[in-house]
Enzyme design. Structure first.
Site, PDB file in Angstrom:
ATOM      1  N   TYR A  25     -22.966 -24.337  28.573  1.00 13.56           N
ATOM      2  CA  TYR A  25     -21.673 -23.730  28.215  1.00 13.56           C
ATOM      3  C   TYR A  25     -21.107 -24.353  26.925  1.00 13.56           C
ATOM      4  O   TYR A  25     -20.628 -23.640  26.033  1.00 13.56           O
ATOM      5  CB  TYR A  25     -20.705 -23.888  29.391  1.00 13.56           C
ATOM      6  CG  TYR A  25     -19.309 -23.427  29.095  1.00 13.56           C
ATOM      7  CD1 TYR A  25     -18.994 -22.066  29.050  1.00 13.56           C
ATOM      8  CD2 TYR A  25     -18.287 -24.343  28.837  1.00 13.56           C
ATOM      9  CE1 TYR A  25     -17.702 -21.638  28.766  1.00 13.56           C
ATOM     10  CE2 TYR A  25     -17.001 -23.922  28.554  1.00 13.56           C
ATOM     11  CZ  TYR A  25     -16.710 -22.579  28.522  1.00 13.56           C
ATOM     12  OH  TYR A  25     -15.439 -22.162  28.229  1.00 13.56           O
ATOM     13  N   SER A  47     -14.671 -19.126  22.733  1.00 12.78           N
ATOM     14  CA  SER A  47     -14.696 -18.132  23.819  1.00 12.78           C
ATOM     15  C   SER A  47     -15.136 -16.738  23.396  1.00 12.78           C
ATOM     16  O   SER A  47     -15.367 -15.892  24.264  1.00 12.78           O
ATOM     17  CB  SER A  47     -13.316 -18.031  24.472  1.00 12.78           C
ATOM     18  OG  SER A  47     -13.149 -19.075  25.374  1.00 12.78           O
ATOM     19  N   TYR A  82      -6.589 -14.246  26.834  1.00 14.39           N
ATOM     20  CA  TYR A  82      -5.922 -15.231  27.698  1.00 14.39           C
ATOM     21  C   TYR A  82      -4.795 -14.562  28.481  1.00 14.39           C
ATOM     22  O   TYR A  82      -4.885 -13.395  28.824  1.00 14.39           O
ATOM     23  CB  TYR A  82      -5.444 -16.434  26.876  1.00 14.39           C
ATOM     24  CG  TYR A  82      -6.532 -17.012  25.998  1.00 14.39           C
ATOM     25  CD1 TYR A  82      -7.724 -17.474  26.546  1.00 14.39           C
ATOM     26  CD2 TYR A  82      -6.389 -17.067  24.626  1.00 14.39           C
ATOM     27  CE1 TYR A  82      -8.734 -17.995  25.757  1.00 14.39           C
ATOM     28  CE2 TYR A  82      -7.394 -17.595  23.817  1.00 14.39           C
ATOM     29  CZ  TYR A  82      -8.564 -18.048  24.397  1.00 14.39           C
ATOM     30  OH  TYR A  82      -9.557 -18.550  23.605  1.00 14.39           O
ATOM     31  N   LYS A  85     -18.160 -15.537  25.059  1.00 12.04           N
ATOM     32  CA  LYS A  85     -18.130 -15.061  26.450  1.00 12.04           C
ATOM     33  C   LYS A  85     -18.440 -13.555  26.535  1.00 12.04           C
ATOM     34  O   LYS A  85     -18.989 -13.077  27.524  1.00 12.04           O
ATOM     35  CB  LYS A  85     -16.769 -15.376  27.084  1.00 12.04           C
ATOM     36  CG  LYS A  85     -16.583 -16.880  27.281  1.00 12.04           C
ATOM     37  CD  LYS A  85     -15.178 -17.291  27.689  1.00 12.04           C
ATOM     38  CE  LYS A  85     -15.120 -18.820  27.803  1.00 12.04           C
ATOM     39  NZ  LYS A  85     -13.785 -19.382  27.973  1.00 12.04           N
ATOM     40  N   VAL A 127     -10.563 -20.334  20.978  1.00 11.60           N
ATOM     41  CA  VAL A 127      -9.644 -21.362  20.499  1.00 11.60           C
ATOM     42  C   VAL A 127     -10.033 -21.919  19.124  1.00 11.60           C
ATOM     43  O   VAL A 127      -9.299 -22.725  18.564  1.00 11.60           O
ATOM     44  CB  VAL A 127      -9.470 -22.521  21.517  1.00 11.60           C
ATOM     45  CG1 VAL A 127      -8.817 -22.024  22.791  1.00 11.60           C
ATOM     46  CG2 VAL A 127     -10.790 -23.219  21.793  1.00 11.60           C
TER      47      VAL A 127
HETATM   48  N1  GLU Z   1     -14.951 -24.231  24.795  1.00 16.28           N
HETATM   49  C1  GLU Z   1     -13.597 -23.914  25.107  1.00 16.28           C
HETATM   50  C2  GLU Z   1     -13.249 -24.379  26.497  1.00 16.28           C
HETATM   51  O1  GLU Z   1     -14.022 -24.217  27.382  1.00 16.28           O
HETATM   52  C3  GLU Z   1     -13.434 -22.446  24.982  1.00 16.28           C
HETATM   53  C4  GLU Z   1     -12.041 -22.051  25.195  1.00 16.28           C
HETATM   54  C5  GLU Z   1     -11.660 -20.824  24.466  1.00 16.28           C
HETATM   55  O2  GLU Z   1     -12.072 -20.587  23.340  1.00 16.28           O
HETATM   56  O3  GLU Z   1     -10.889 -20.070  25.079  1.00 16.28           O
HETATM   57  O4  GLU Z   1     -12.212 -24.932  26.723  1.00 16.28           O
END
Ligand code: GLU
Length: 319
Positions: free
Chosen positions: A204, A79, A255, A82, A273
């Protein structure tokens, strides 16, 4: 002996760089941490990571980067990408993205479906999975290769052309990606996704599979500390947009623990994550920590502890 190194001199040298002594101290303190959390279990290829691995890097505006521990070890960025996706969309397309995604903390897990239904398919923010899917969808429409553009930005800003996707991680996530597929299909039913859902999910998962090190990510995030200016001095973002991305990182980047992260660390941050976290000291430096053991919200246990110590020991925060 902790190995603190500078980018320009690969030799291990303890105490190098302005924050070298602080990093050495943090590495020693972190080594004594008993509780490390657990690696992400829902992406099988990440589940086997060793929670005792730890790296931390600091990048300064002149491109100097130094770190301790596993700071040059590539890990799964997940993430953290992002942030770079959002920056690219803002730079290419300005405010339009806010028609499809909000800017408020969600208070819910990163992959939650519940809020989406009663908020008509418009995700709370760009850093929960639903919001990130909207951003990647827009980047895909704008560029035809969202994941490729994110990889290019990371390579250019870090100076590391070896940064790349990890097809096995993308495949592992795709094979267990029912929740992200549900989010994407649900938003598509509201007209909030433009590309075919399978294409969006492929982009993604590729984006999330990019591997990079703490050194790479601390350098690549430099534009966030430099008010939008990239390593070559050109503007990726306006000063105002850089402020906006930092603000969303502070309020939504970790989060449903963003409040606790702001309380402990006091910096804009974004976790993934894979166990990485980037953090920004505006005008001063960028940080990246990595340790794969996560707490129940999905943030690296040792990573948050290390950033907490960094801001406590240096007095650097946005407050
Ligand atoms: N690829 C992970 C998902 O979409 C990313 C989640 C993350 O790192 O928060 O679940």
């Amino acid at each position: 002996m902790p190995d603190t190194c500078v980018h320009t001199d690969a030799a291990s040298t303890a105490g190098t760089g302005r924050f070298g002594a602080v990093l050495d101290r943090i590495e020693n303190e972190t080594a004594a941490l008993d509780e490390r959390g657990s690696p992400a279990g829902y992406i099988p290829l990440l589940a086997g990571a060793d929670p005792r691995r730890f790296g931390m890097a600091v990048a300064e505006p002149d491109g100097t980067v130094y770190g301790v521990g596993d700071w040059q070890q590539p890990f799964s960025t997940q993430s953290i990408t992002k942030v770079f996706a959002l920056a690219l969309v803002l730079s290419l397309d300005g405010e339009r993205i806010w028609q499809g995604v909000g800017r408020e903390p969600s208070g819910n897990p990163f992959n939650s479906l519940v809020q989406l239904e009663y908020e008509n398919g418009v995700p709370r923010n760009p850093f929960i999975n639903a919001g990130a899917l909207v951003v990647t969808d827009r980047l895909q429409t704008l560029t035809g290769d969202a994941a490729g553009r994110i990889r290019e930005l990371l390579r250019t800003e870090s100076g590391n052309p070896a940064i790349d996707f990890t097809p096995a991680i993308a495949a592992s996530e795709a094979a267990h990606g029912d929740r992200n597929a549900a989010l994407a299909h649900f938003m598509a039913s509201y007209g909030n996704i433009a590309n075919p859902v399978p294409d969006l999910l492929a982009a993604y998962f590729r984006q999330c599979s990019i591997e990079a090190s703490c050194a790479d990510l601390a350098l690549a995030a430099g534009f966030l500390a430099q008010h939008g200016l990239q390593a070559d001095g050109s503007a990726l973002l306006t000063r105002s947009q850089a402020k906006q991305v930092n603000a969303i990182m502070l309020t939504c980047g970790t989060y449903d623990a963003a409040g606790d992260f702001a309380y402990r660390v006091g910096l804009p941050g974004k976790s993934g994550v894979g166990g990485g976290i980037i953090a920004v000291v505006p005008g001063m430096c960028t940080l990246c920590v990595w340790s794969p053991g996560l707490d129940r919200r999905g943030n690296s246990v040792a990573g948050v502890a290390a950033l907490d110590r960094f801001t406590t020991l240096t007095g650097l925060s946005v407050f």
